[in-house]
Design a protein around this motif. Structure first.
Motif, PDB file in Angstrom:
ATOM      1  N   SER A  45       0.711  -1.247  -0.059  1.00 33.22           N
ATOM      2  CA  SER A  45      -0.141   0.059   0.075  1.00 33.22           C
ATOM      3  C   SER A  45       0.721   1.326   0.098  1.00 33.22           C
ATOM      4  N   ASN A  46       1.965   1.341   0.654  1.00 35.72           N
ATOM      5  CA  ASN A  46       2.782   2.256   0.677  1.00 35.72           C
ATOM      6  C   ASN A  46       3.410   2.535  -0.826  1.00 35.72           C
ATOM      7  N   HIS A  81       0.696   4.215  -2.894  1.00 34.29           N
ATOM      8  CA  HIS A  81       0.470   5.452  -2.357  1.00 34.29           C
ATOM      9  C   HIS A  81       1.641   6.329  -3.216  1.00 34.29           C
ATOM     10  N   HIS A  82       2.739   6.010  -3.293  1.00 31.72           N
ATOM     11  CA  HIS A  82       4.022   6.287  -3.727  1.00 31.72           C
ATOM     12  C   HIS A  82       3.682   6.738  -5.427  1.00 31.72           C
ATOM     13  N   VAL A 131       0.986   6.373  -7.190  1.00 33.93           N
ATOM     14  CA  VAL A 131      -0.041   7.411  -7.470  1.00 33.93           C
ATOM     15  C   VAL A 131       0.335   8.943  -7.335  1.00 33.93           C
ATOM     16  N   ARG A 132       1.085   9.168  -6.118  1.00 31.75           N
ATOM     17  CA  ARG A 132       1.528  10.457  -5.789  1.00 31.75           C
ATOM     18  C   ARG A 132       2.775  11.149  -6.762  1.00 31.75           C
ATOM     19  N   ASN A 179      -6.266   0.580   3.528  1.00 33.97           N
ATOM     20  CA  ASN A 179      -4.724   1.069   3.450  1.00 33.97           C
ATOM     21  C   ASN A 179      -4.616   1.831   2.216  1.00 33.97           C
ATOM     22  N   ILE A 180      -5.667   1.665   1.158  1.00 30.95           N
ATOM     23  CA  ILE A 180      -5.614   2.300   0.009  1.00 30.95           C
ATOM     24  C   ILE A 180      -6.761   3.060  -0.470  1.00 30.95           C
ATOM     25  N   LEU A 197      -7.866   6.202  -3.257  1.00 34.16           N
ATOM     26  CA  LEU A 197      -6.905   6.247  -4.072  1.00 34.16           C
ATOM     27  C   LEU A 197      -7.391   5.932  -5.471  1.00 34.16           C
TER      28      LEU A 197
END
Length: 84
Positions: A21-22, A25-26, A28-29, A50-51, A54
């Motif tokens: 999930s981290n 996030h990375h 997507v960002r 966790n997601i 998104l």
């Protein structure tokens, strides 16, 4: 030809767990033009929260047919965060 490969679609297995999930996030960002598909079995470590929120396609391993569909449009799948 660019020096680095820039995929437009990626699949992240284990994407609802801590590491996966981290990573999602990375991506997507930092890579807003990349579509992320998350595949997760949702065992003890996988948590859809966790997601949450998104822009990502989510498919669960438990749905035997659904998890193949997102793979058809993937240009590269190179990250696997699922536990062993």
């Amino acid at each position: 030809m660019p020096d680095t490969f820039q995929p437009t679609n990626i699949i992240v297995t284990g994407g609802c767990g801590f590491i996966g999930s981290n990573f999602v996030h990375h991506v997507v960002r930092e890579q807003p033009g990349v579509h992320v598909t998350v595949l997760d079995k949702l065992t003890y470590a996988g948590n859809p929260e966790n997601i949450a929120g998104l822009e990502a396609t989510i498919a669960w391993y438990r749905d035997n047919e659904a998890w193949w569909r997102p793979a058809k449009g993937a240009t590269e799948a190179r990250y696997a965060a699922q536990g062993q």
